[in-house]
Design a protein around this motif. Structure first.
Motif, PDB file in Angstrom:
ATOM      1  N   SER A 148       8.711  -1.488 -67.775  1.00  0.00           N
ATOM      2  CA  SER A 148       8.170  -0.740 -66.649  1.00  0.00           C
ATOM      3  C   SER A 148       9.013  -1.031 -65.419  1.00  0.00           C
ATOM      4  O   SER A 148       9.600  -2.106 -65.277  1.00  0.00           O
ATOM      5  CB  SER A 148       6.704  -1.108 -66.384  1.00  0.00           C
ATOM      6  OG  SER A 148       6.585  -2.438 -65.931  1.00  0.00           O
ATOM      7  N   ALA A 195      13.643   8.620 -71.730  1.00  0.00           N
ATOM      8  CA  ALA A 195      12.969   8.486 -70.444  1.00  0.00           C
ATOM      9  C   ALA A 195      13.656   9.337 -69.385  1.00  0.00           C
ATOM     10  O   ALA A 195      13.019   9.823 -68.456  1.00  0.00           O
ATOM     11  CB  ALA A 195      12.956   7.027 -69.996  1.00  0.00           C
ATOM     12  N   THR A 196      14.957   9.522 -69.533  1.00  0.00           N
ATOM     13  CA  THR A 196      15.745  10.314 -68.600  1.00  0.00           C
ATOM     14  C   THR A 196      16.716  11.164 -69.391  1.00  0.00           C
ATOM     15  O   THR A 196      17.386  10.668 -70.294  1.00  0.00           O
ATOM     16  CB  THR A 196      16.539   9.411 -67.633  1.00  0.00           C
ATOM     17  OG1 THR A 196      15.630   8.593 -66.903  1.00  0.00           O
ATOM     18  CG2 THR A 196      17.354  10.237 -66.640  1.00  0.00           C
ATOM     19  N   GLN A 211       8.870   4.234 -63.980  1.00  0.00           N
ATOM     20  CA  GLN A 211       9.033   4.436 -65.411  1.00  0.00           C
ATOM     21  C   GLN A 211       8.195   3.406 -66.161  1.00  0.00           C
ATOM     22  O   GLN A 211       8.035   2.267 -65.708  1.00  0.00           O
ATOM     23  CB  GLN A 211      10.498   4.285 -65.838  1.00  0.00           C
ATOM     24  CG  GLN A 211      11.439   5.317 -65.247  1.00  0.00           C
ATOM     25  CD  GLN A 211      12.837   5.183 -65.803  1.00  0.00           C
ATOM     26  OE1 GLN A 211      13.025   4.922 -66.978  1.00  0.00           O
ATOM     27  NE2 GLN A 211      13.831   5.373 -64.952  1.00  0.00           N
ATOM     28  N   GLN A 223       7.605   8.918 -66.952  1.00  0.00           N
ATOM     29  CA  GLN A 223       8.553   8.852 -65.847  1.00  0.00           C
ATOM     30  C   GLN A 223       8.107   9.873 -64.802  1.00  0.00           C
ATOM     31  O   GLN A 223       7.963  11.055 -65.096  1.00  0.00           O
ATOM     32  CB  GLN A 223       9.977   9.173 -66.302  1.00  0.00           C
ATOM     33  CG  GLN A 223      10.989   9.119 -65.152  1.00  0.00           C
ATOM     34  CD  GLN A 223      12.391   9.456 -65.601  1.00  0.00           C
ATOM     35  OE1 GLN A 223      12.610   9.824 -66.745  1.00  0.00           O
ATOM     36  NE2 GLN A 223      13.341   9.336 -64.700  1.00  0.00           N
ATOM     37  N   SER A 274      17.828   5.668 -64.419  1.00  0.00           N
ATOM     38  CA  SER A 274      16.876   6.636 -63.867  1.00  0.00           C
ATOM     39  C   SER A 274      17.515   7.985 -63.571  1.00  0.00           C
ATOM     40  O   SER A 274      16.837   8.892 -63.111  1.00  0.00           O
ATOM     41  CB  SER A 274      16.250   6.083 -62.575  1.00  0.00           C
ATOM     42  OG  SER A 274      17.251   5.742 -61.630  1.00  0.00           O
TER      43      SER A 274
END
Length: 218
Positions: free
Chosen positions: A90, A150-151, A83, A72, A188
């Motif tokens: 993706s 990822a976040t 990402q 990310q 995100s």
């Protein structure tokens, strides 16, 4: 010779001369890339997919932080925030630009394959500073079965983490942990802070996400 290398876009087609020139501008890996032995990988990947060297360096650094399975980061070559994770997930900031999306997927796929082959260390040199160490400690407190977040972050004394592979959002307020099924949302980050009622609103490629609208996982 370098001048004879044909630069291609994400579909394998040769770039027109003006785009080819742009992609070669400042086409030299940074000192970090030279120091850790990844300069050839960075240059080759940039040339193969017709993107700037610094965009590949940003992608590689993010992929290393994600231990080769997720990334990310933000870079204008991919439309801003981007990402990626193994398994096909993706997203790029310029989400409707299929050519840029193809380049992004090609770059991350090639870099991930190279890291799996041992072409470059999984962690960048000198990356284990205090901030990275703290981030690593925090990541270990989340459910291991969900994979890598990822976040992740905190707002209003509440911690949150999004796991794209498992499609799970976890919110921890210090006394209770709630797990949500995010479905098709790719979160995100926090979109809006509600300071009075201690609720969080997130942002995804589909718009604002209120956790109260998501199914709770027992």
């Amino acid at each position: 010779m370098e001048d004879d290398v044909m630069v291609k876009d994400g579909h394998g087609n040769p770039l027109p001369p003006e785009q080819d020139f742009t992609s070669r501008t400042d086409a030299r890996p940074s000192e970090e890339g030279l120091a850790d032995g990844t300069s050839d990988l960075i240059t080759r990947t940039a040339q193969n997919h017709g993107v700037a060297v610094d965009a590949v360096e940003a992608a590689l650094a993010a992929l290393r932080r994600g231990r080769g399975t997720m990334a990310q980061f933000s870079h204008p070559a991919f439309g801003g925030m981007a990402q990626w994770s193994t398994g096909g997930m993706s997203m790029i900031g310029d989400m409707f630009n299929t050519a840029t999306k193809a380049k992004f997927d090609g770059v991350l796929g090639d870099l991930a394959d190279a890291l799996r082959r041992g072409e470059g260390a999984m962690e960048a040199p000198h990356a284990a500073n205090e901030a990275e160490a703290r981030k690593d400690r925090e990541s270990r407190s989340w459910p291991a079965e969900f994979g890598d977040a990822a976040t992740a972050g905190s707002q209003n004394d509440m911690r949150y983490a999004f796991f794209p592979t498992a499609r799970r959002l976890v919110i921890d307020d210090g006394t209770r942990r709630t797990v949500y099924d995010t479905g098709e949302h790719v979160i995100s980050g926090v979109s809006q802070q509600q300071s009075f009622d201690r609720t969080l609103t997130f942002h995804s490629q589909l718009g604002a996400v209120n956790p109260g609208d998501l199914p709770v996982v027992p």
